[in-house]
Structure formats: C-alpha cells, structure tokens
Write a protein that holds these residues in place. Structure first.
Motif, PDB file in Angstrom:
ATOM      1  N   CYS A  74      31.052  10.200  13.249  1.00 26.88           N
ATOM      2  CA  CYS A  74      29.984   9.289  12.811  1.00 26.88           C
ATOM      3  C   CYS A  74      30.548   7.915  12.489  1.00 26.88           C
ATOM      4  CB  CYS A  74      29.264   9.868  11.600  1.00 26.88           C
ATOM      5  SG  CYS A  74      28.234  11.299  11.996  1.00 26.88           S
ATOM      6  N   PHE A  75      31.658   7.874  11.762  1.00 22.91           N
ATOM      7  CA  PHE A  75      32.282   6.582  11.450  1.00 22.91           C
ATOM      8  C   PHE A  75      32.625   5.843  12.743  1.00 22.91           C
ATOM      9  CE2 PHE A  75      34.259   8.685   7.428  1.00 22.91           C
ATOM     10  CZ  PHE A  75      33.041   8.647   6.777  1.00 22.91           C
ATOM     11  N   ARG A  76      33.083   6.570  13.745  1.00 23.83           N
ATOM     12  CA  ARG A  76      33.491   5.981  15.026  1.00 23.83           C
ATOM     13  C   ARG A  76      32.343   5.233  15.703  1.00 23.83           C
ATOM     14  NH1 ARG A  76      37.619   6.680  18.383  1.00 23.83           N
ATOM     15  NH2 ARG A  76      38.516   8.235  17.016  1.00 23.83           N
ATOM     16  N   ILE A  77      31.135   5.802  15.647  1.00 27.44           N
ATOM     17  CA  ILE A  77      30.003   5.182  16.363  1.00 27.44           C
ATOM     18  C   ILE A  77      29.058   4.419  15.438  1.00 27.44           C
ATOM     19  CG2 ILE A  77      30.124   6.810  18.288  1.00 27.44           C
ATOM     20  CD1 ILE A  77      27.716   8.297  17.041  1.00 27.44           C
ATOM     21  N   GLY A  78      29.407   4.341  14.149  1.00 26.56           N
ATOM     22  CA  GLY A  78      28.572   3.599  13.217  1.00 26.56           C
ATOM     23  C   GLY A  78      27.350   4.354  12.741  1.00 26.56           C
ATOM     24  N   ALA A  79      27.352   5.675  12.909  1.00 27.13           N
ATOM     25  CA  ALA A  79      26.263   6.487  12.363  1.00 27.13           C
ATOM     26  C   ALA A  79      26.489   6.654  10.863  1.00 27.13           C
ATOM     27  CB  ALA A  79      26.214   7.852  13.053  1.00 27.13           C
ATOM     28  N   VAL A  80      25.434   6.888  10.134  1.00 27.25           N
ATOM     29  CA  VAL A  80      25.491   7.039   8.683  1.00 27.25           C
ATOM     30  C   VAL A  80      25.519   8.531   8.366  1.00 27.25           C
ATOM     31  CG1 VAL A  80      24.334   6.500   6.511  1.00 27.25           C
ATOM     32  CG2 VAL A  80      24.152   4.914   8.456  1.00 27.25           C
ATOM     33  N   VAL A  81      26.518   8.959   7.620  1.00 24.16           N
ATOM     34  CA  VAL A  81      26.692  10.380   7.326  1.00 24.16           C
ATOM     35  C   VAL A  81      25.968  10.755   6.031  1.00 24.16           C
ATOM     36  CG1 VAL A  81      28.348  12.242   7.012  1.00 24.16           C
ATOM     37  CG2 VAL A  81      28.983  10.267   8.372  1.00 24.16           C
ATOM     38  N   LEU A  82      25.242  11.857   6.095  1.00 20.40           N
ATOM     39  CA  LEU A  82      24.606  12.444   4.921  1.00 20.40           C
ATOM     40  C   LEU A  82      25.239  13.821   4.700  1.00 20.40           C
ATOM     41  CD1 LEU A  82      22.449  12.832   2.711  1.00 20.40           C
ATOM     42  CD2 LEU A  82      20.849  13.491   4.522  1.00 20.40           C
ATOM     43  N   PRO A  83      26.364  13.881   3.961  1.00 17.14           N
ATOM     44  CA  PRO A  83      27.014  15.180   3.744  1.00 17.14           C
ATOM     45  C   PRO A  83      26.252  15.983   2.698  1.00 17.14           C
ATOM     46  CG  PRO A  83      28.259  13.434   2.667  1.00 17.14           C
ATOM     47  CD  PRO A  83      27.095  12.778   3.361  1.00 17.14           C
ATOM     48  N   CYS A  84      25.974  17.238   3.016  1.00 20.41           N
ATOM     49  CA  CYS A  84      25.256  18.121   2.101  1.00 20.41           C
ATOM     50  C   CYS A  84      26.115  19.335   1.795  1.00 20.41           C
ATOM     51  CB  CYS A  84      23.928  18.573   2.712  1.00 20.41           C
ATOM     52  SG  CYS A  84      22.767  17.226   2.951  1.00 20.41           S
ATOM     53  N   THR A  85      26.179  19.687   0.537  1.00 23.09           N
ATOM     54  CA  THR A  85      26.920  20.870   0.138  1.00 23.09           C
ATOM     55  C   THR A  85      26.178  22.125   0.594  1.00 23.09           C
ATOM     56  OG1 THR A  85      27.767  22.138  -1.727  1.00 23.09           O
ATOM     57  CG2 THR A  85      25.852  20.760  -2.151  1.00 23.09           C
ATOM     58  N   GLU A  86      26.941  23.159   0.857  1.00 23.78           N
ATOM     59  CA  GLU A  86      26.352  24.427   1.280  1.00 23.78           C
ATOM     60  C   GLU A  86      25.600  25.129   0.151  1.00 23.78           C
ATOM     61  OE1 GLU A  86      28.937  26.448   4.625  1.00 23.78           O
ATOM     62  OE2 GLU A  86      30.176  25.950   2.880  1.00 23.78           O
ATOM     63  N   GLN A  87      25.720  24.635  -1.050  1.00 24.20           N
ATOM     64  CA  GLN A  87      25.015  25.232  -2.185  1.00 24.20           C
ATOM     65  C   GLN A  87      23.550  24.808  -2.241  1.00 24.20           C
ATOM     66  OE1 GLN A  87      27.616  23.764  -5.242  1.00 24.20           O
ATOM     67  NE2 GLN A  87      28.715  25.711  -5.353  1.00 24.20           N
ATOM     68  N   LEU A  88      23.164  23.809  -1.460  1.00 27.81           N
ATOM     69  CA  LEU A  88      21.774  23.341  -1.480  1.00 27.81           C
ATOM     70  C   LEU A  88      20.853  24.400  -0.882  1.00 27.81           C
ATOM     71  CD1 LEU A  88      22.229  19.634  -0.346  1.00 27.81           C
ATOM     72  CD2 LEU A  88      21.879  20.491  -2.668  1.00 27.81           C
ATOM     73  N   ARG A  89      19.673  24.531  -1.475  1.00 24.53           N
ATOM     74  CA  ARG A  89      18.669  25.461  -0.987  1.00 24.53           C
ATOM     75  C   ARG A  89      17.630  24.695  -0.180  1.00 24.53           C
ATOM     76  NH1 ARG A  89      22.353  28.528  -1.578  1.00 24.53           N
ATOM     77  NH2 ARG A  89      21.754  28.368   0.553  1.00 24.53           N
ATOM     78  N   ALA A  90      16.702  25.413   0.412  1.00 20.73           N
ATOM     79  CA  ALA A  90      15.731  24.822   1.336  1.00 20.73           C
ATOM     80  C   ALA A  90      14.986  23.635   0.723  1.00 20.73           C
ATOM     81  CB  ALA A  90      14.749  25.884   1.822  1.00 20.73           C
ATOM     82  N   ASN A  91      14.548  23.742  -0.530  1.00 20.98           N
ATOM     83  CA  ASN A  91      13.826  22.627  -1.162  1.00 20.98           C
ATOM     84  C   ASN A  91      14.702  21.391  -1.304  1.00 20.98           C
ATOM     85  OD1 ASN A  91      11.386  23.959  -1.373  1.00 20.98           O
ATOM     86  ND2 ASN A  91      11.772  24.669  -3.459  1.00 20.98           N
ATOM     87  N   ASP A  92      15.971  21.597  -1.665  1.00 20.45           N
ATOM     88  CA  ASP A  92      16.909  20.474  -1.786  1.00 20.45           C
ATOM     89  C   ASP A  92      17.130  19.819  -0.420  1.00 20.45           C
ATOM     90  OD1 ASP A  92      17.525  21.112  -4.561  1.00 20.45           O
ATOM     91  OD2 ASP A  92      18.722  22.772  -3.766  1.00 20.45           O
ATOM     92  N   LEU A  93      17.291  20.649   0.590  1.00 19.95           N
ATOM     93  CA  LEU A  93      17.503  20.134   1.950  1.00 19.95           C
ATOM     94  C   LEU A  93      16.260  19.403   2.448  1.00 19.95           C
ATOM     95  CD1 LEU A  93      19.391  23.213   3.416  1.00 19.95           C
ATOM     96  CD2 LEU A  93      20.374  20.962   2.883  1.00 19.95           C
ATOM     97  N   ARG A  94      15.102  19.948   2.153  1.00 19.73           N
ATOM     98  CA  ARG A  94      13.841  19.318   2.573  1.00 19.73           C
ATOM     99  C   ARG A  94      13.732  17.902   1.987  1.00 19.73           C
ATOM    100  NH1 ARG A  94      10.731  23.026   0.857  1.00 19.73           N
ATOM    101  NH2 ARG A  94      10.978  24.292   2.719  1.00 19.73           N
ATOM    102  N   LEU A  95      14.065  17.748   0.711  1.00 20.40           N
ATOM    103  CA  LEU A  95      14.054  16.427   0.079  1.00 20.40           C
ATOM    104  C   LEU A  95      14.971  15.464   0.836  1.00 20.40           C
ATOM    105  CD1 LEU A  95      13.505  14.405  -2.289  1.00 20.40           C
ATOM    106  CD2 LEU A  95      15.531  15.402  -3.386  1.00 20.40           C
ATOM    107  N   ARG A  96      16.161  15.902   1.152  1.00 18.60           N
ATOM    108  CA  ARG A  96      17.120  15.042   1.850  1.00 18.60           C
ATOM    109  C   ARG A  96      16.632  14.698   3.259  1.00 18.60           C
ATOM    110  NH1 ARG A  96      19.028  17.303  -2.310  1.00 18.60           N
ATOM    111  NH2 ARG A  96      20.940  16.669  -3.344  1.00 18.60           N
ATOM    112  N   LEU A  97      16.022  15.665   3.915  1.00 13.72           N
ATOM    113  CA  LEU A  97      15.463  15.414   5.244  1.00 13.72           C
ATOM    114  C   LEU A  97      14.366  14.353   5.186  1.00 13.72           C
ATOM    115  CD1 LEU A  97      15.293  19.084   6.529  1.00 13.72           C
ATOM    116  CD2 LEU A  97      16.748  17.273   7.469  1.00 13.72           C
ATOM    117  N   HIS A  98      13.501  14.439   4.191  1.00 17.65           N
ATOM    118  CA  HIS A  98      12.394  13.485   4.080  1.00 17.65           C
ATOM    119  C   HIS A  98      12.867  12.094   3.668  1.00 17.65           C
ATOM    120  CE1 HIS A  98       9.182  16.853   3.670  1.00 17.65           C
ATOM    121  NE2 HIS A  98       9.572  16.664   4.905  1.00 17.65           N
ATOM    122  N   VAL A  99      13.815  12.039   2.747  1.00 17.93           N
ATOM    123  CA  VAL A  99      14.288  10.745   2.248  1.00 17.93           C
ATOM    124  C   VAL A  99      15.169  10.038   3.280  1.00 17.93           C
ATOM    125  CG1 VAL A  99      15.727   9.628   0.497  1.00 17.93           C
ATOM    126  CG2 VAL A  99      14.067  11.364  -0.180  1.00 17.93           C
TER     127      VAL A  99
END
Length: 174
Positions: A74-99
């Motif tokens: 991602c750094f190579r092509i200028g994409a923005v990385v959104l790293p998510c911990t594996e401890q996140l549950r579906a609701n937490d992931l959904r928030l990150r997907l929407h935001v």
C-alpha cells in the motif's frame, strides 16, 4: 518520499527484516529483498483489483508476514492502510467499513467469517483478498510512486473507551 522505496527497497537485500515465529515453534527469517519483492508484486495485485493512490485498503490479517507485505504494498502505490486487529467483531468492523469506505480488504482466512458478518446486508460488499494465498504475489511488480509528506498513509481508530471509536488519519510523514 516513499517508505517502500526509501527504506525497504533501499536496505541491503540480504539483511534480515523480519523474524517470523509460527505457532508450531518454527522460525523463518525474511530479508528486505524478500519483503521488497513480495510487496511490489502484491502492489501489482492491488492495482489489478482497482486500488489507486488515495484508496483505502483494510487489513484483517494479524501478526504475520502477509500483513507486513500488504502494508508495504500500500505504501508503494500510495494507498491508505486501515489495519484492523483480529480481535474486532462484526460490529466493530462494520463501523470501520462505513467510516473509511475501503476499496479492498486483505483478510486472513481465519477471520473470513467475522468479516462476512460485518458485510452481511450490504448492497455492495467490499471485495476481499484472502491470505495465505501465494497467487496474490504472482502479478508483475509495480514501481513505487512519489508521495508528499502530507499525503494520507494510514488510518487508525481510537480505542472507543470514551464512546464510539473514531478514525484518525495519519500522513506519510507519520
């Protein structure tokens, strides 16, 4: 500036970059040359999947070399990385997907069910690449792009201990 070019690619290719310790007690040393090569090829895969400079790529991988290669790709092509911990549950992931509205997700197969739960009911689920999968490293490598210090690089989320987690955008200079 470009982290992939200026640090990873520029390091002595045989120098150890990462030491991987697996669950069975195995040890593998990854060199800067290997990380550079794999991340350049993964960057080609990301591009072939429509990821462009400024697009968000979410990772749900955990602590393994695929995560490092994805970040550097991602750094190579200028994409923005959104790293998510594996401890996140579906609701937490959904928030990150929407935001963050990622263009693509790179997800460890062990997290696929939780991610699928986060995308259930979405009219346009975000495309997913699963790891481990050597095919993502078989595309032609791409060269790093030139980035400015103020260009976006990384999105992290606050812990959410005082309310809903909030996105924090970090620039390349971070």
């Amino acid at each position: 500036m470009n982290f992939a070019r200026d640090l990873v690619d520029a390091a002595p290719s045989r120098r150890v970059a990462v030491v991987e310790l697996d669950a069975k007690g195995g040890r593998r040393e990854w060199t800067f040359g290997e990380i550079s090569h794999r991340s350049a090829r993964l960057a080609g895969t990301l591009r072939s999947r429509g990821v462009r400079r400024g697009d968000v790529v979410m990772t749900l991988i955990g602590n393994r070399p695929d995560w490092i290669c994805t970040m550097v790709a991602c750094f190579r092509i200028g994409a923005v990385v959104l790293p998510c911990t594996e401890q996140l549950r579906a609701n937490d992931l959904r928030l990150r997907l929407h935001v963050a509205a990622p263009r693509l997700i790179v997800c460890d197969v062990r997290n696929a069910a939780e991610l699928q739960g986060a995308q259930t009911g979405e009219s346009r689920p975000v495309p997913v690449l699963h790891v481990p999968d050597e095919r993502i490293y078989q595309v032609e490598p791409v060269a790093p792009v030139e980035l400015r210090p103020e260009d976006p690089c990384l999105i992290t989320f606050t812990s959410g201990t005082a309310g809903e987690a909030k996105a924090v955008l970090h620039a390349q200079r971070y």
